[in-house]
Design a protein around this motif. Sequence first.
Motif, PDB file in Angstrom:
ATOM      1  N   UNK A   1      -4.598   3.751  -2.415  1.00  0.00           N
ATOM      2  CA  UNK A   1      -4.636   2.611  -3.032  1.00  0.00           C
ATOM      3  C   UNK A   1      -5.103   2.689  -4.486  1.00  0.00           C
ATOM      4  N   UNK A   2      -5.529   3.990  -4.796  1.00  0.00           N
ATOM      5  CA  UNK A   2      -5.869   4.176  -6.041  1.00  0.00           C
ATOM      6  C   UNK A   2      -4.770   4.129  -7.052  1.00  0.00           C
ATOM      7  N   UNK A   3      -3.784   4.427  -6.553  1.00  0.00           N
ATOM      8  CA  UNK A   3      -2.387   4.379  -7.100  1.00  0.00           C
ATOM      9  C   UNK A   3      -1.910   3.299  -7.813  1.00  0.00           C
ATOM     10  N   UNK A   4      -2.206   2.038  -7.017  1.00  0.00           N
ATOM     11  CA  UNK A   4      -1.624   0.690  -7.364  1.00  0.00           C
ATOM     12  C   UNK A   4      -1.507   0.200  -8.813  1.00  0.00           C
ATOM     13  N   UNK A   5      -3.026   0.595  -9.597  1.00  0.00           N
ATOM     14  CA  UNK A   5      -2.731   0.038 -10.944  1.00  0.00           C
ATOM     15  C   UNK A   5      -2.173   0.722 -11.978  1.00  0.00           C
ATOM     16  N   UNK A   6      -1.558   1.968 -11.511  1.00  0.00           N
ATOM     17  CA  UNK A   6      -0.680   2.694 -12.313  1.00  0.00           C
ATOM     18  C   UNK A   6       0.964   2.455 -12.012  1.00  0.00           C
ATOM     19  N   UNK A   7       0.945   1.463 -11.136  1.00  0.00           N
ATOM     20  CA  UNK A   7       2.628   0.903 -11.003  1.00  0.00           C
ATOM     21  C   UNK A   7       2.662  -0.220 -11.464  1.00  0.00           C
TER      22      UNK A   7
ATOM     23  N   UNK B   1      -9.835  -4.968  -2.085  1.00  0.00           N
ATOM     24  CA  UNK B   1      -9.746  -3.950  -0.971  1.00  0.00           C
ATOM     25  C   UNK B   1     -10.718  -2.655  -1.609  1.00  0.00           C
ATOM     26  N   UNK B   2     -11.357  -2.130  -0.529  1.00  0.00           N
ATOM     27  CA  UNK B   2     -12.187  -0.985  -0.773  1.00  0.00           C
ATOM     28  C   UNK B   2     -11.252   0.278  -0.970  1.00  0.00           C
ATOM     29  N   UNK B   3     -11.215   1.100  -1.948  1.00  0.00           N
ATOM     30  CA  UNK B   3     -10.425   2.186  -2.395  1.00  0.00           C
ATOM     31  C   UNK B   3     -10.335   2.930  -1.042  1.00  0.00           C
TER      32      UNK B   3
ATOM     33  N   UNK C   1       0.947  -1.313   0.022  1.00  0.00           N
ATOM     34  CA  UNK C   1      -0.106   0.101  -0.086  1.00  0.00           C
ATOM     35  C   UNK C   1       1.140   1.142   0.104  1.00  0.00           C
ATOM     36  N   UNK C   2       0.293   2.429  -0.289  1.00  0.00           N
ATOM     37  CA  UNK C   2       1.088   3.509  -0.174  1.00  0.00           C
ATOM     38  C   UNK C   2       0.199   4.774   0.009  1.00  0.00           C
ATOM     39  N   UNK C   3       0.598   5.839   0.773  1.00  0.00           N
ATOM     40  CA  UNK C   3      -0.095   6.936   1.075  1.00  0.00           C
ATOM     41  C   UNK C   3       0.562   8.161   1.214  1.00  0.00           C
ATOM     42  N   UNK C   4      -0.275   9.201   0.563  1.00  0.00           N
ATOM     43  CA  UNK C   4       0.314  10.661   0.477  1.00  0.00           C
ATOM     44  C   UNK C   4      -0.004  11.236   1.855  1.00  0.00           C
TER      45      UNK C   4
END
Length: 400
Positions: free
Chosen positions: A268-274, A301-303, A113-116
């Motif tokens: 989590x929204x960023x994950x498919x971009x990576x 996972x819920x976004x 996971x990642x978080x800004x």
Amino acid sequence: MINKYRQFFNANFSEEKYLEFLKDINSTFNCKVNFKIAETPIFIPKKLKHKLVEACEDIMAVINKPNFKSLTEGAFFDKSTIVPNEDDCSKFIQLDFGVCEDKDGELIPKLIELQGFPSLYLFQDLLGKKYKAHFGEAIPDHLSQHSSGISNQEYIDLLREEIVGNTNPKQVILLEIEPDLQATAIDFYATAAQLGIKVLCISKLKKKGKKLYYIDNEGQQVEVLKIYNRIIFDELYQRNDLQREFDFLDEIDAEWIGHPNWFYRISKYTMPLLKGDYVPKSFYLDQIEKIPDDLENYVLKPLYSFAGSGVQIHVTKSMINAIENKSNFLLQEKVTYAPVIETMDVPAKCEIRMMLLHNSKTQKTEIVSNLVRLSKGEMVGVKYNKDKTWVGGSTGYFEM
């Protein structure tokens, strides 16, 4: 994970030392920590450190793309939640990696996971110092909490420069909801002690036009010029009982240190971009043409959730078909953690959070610290690790 240091630490461990260690932490700010602190730090070998750094660089190459904002416009579940005056990049980024094994048995990090959003920057510094104070003979001096090898003082100075800068610390606030009641309260106290800033509940933040202020202990109005935001929107939206003058959508004459919009953009929204060796395959659920046949290898996972809430690890087609608003979910390849930390009974699995900070002088987002979570349960998290030892929050020491 560095065997000679692990063996020495375990051989010199005692429950008495651990209890004194916890007592010391809890007494530092007269604040009992309400989450499990692990009995041990971890020792990260150079090879894994280099992979973690490379993984962070790969991910930042995507986040730093000129079109990243346009790619993440869909991250806001409600356009009316977009906070004004967004800056050009996230001040804080957290990248969570599970420690896994590749087909050759080599350790490899996999992004979970990642978080800004900020993390426990000051508590991790405190935690590292307390491990050294109580288990110092088992933590070699040439290992560092900081993958770049900067000193603890350089780390604190960097945080002070980026959060406070040339502003009067009294005019910088750490903003939370009832901060004294939060599980992470000790991080707020450590931040206030090190940086001299005010920890403030959003209900105490006053507003006149575009000006924000609070009332200090002498009854004087203090104008707020910078907001170090620690409020999680999930919690804020659930607190209809909270009386407040300030709304995140207000136009204000104050600077966000960590603009709230990055909480959504880098998530989590960023994950498919990576893509790449360090990132599991991830898909927006509403964009999948065919549901994979091997759903046992995926998690759902819920976004828009926090701290693992709503994650399904045993996914079925009927579960997916029953979801009405599929745009709010992510299907992600399951990551298998390797039990690599020897403990007094069964080995523990490990997750390493690489904590990044945008340096305004170098104009680069740099790895500055880390946070570790040890687990023996099905997932990382308190409810999956009840009644287990050598699990919980920790820190990593990098081989330099």
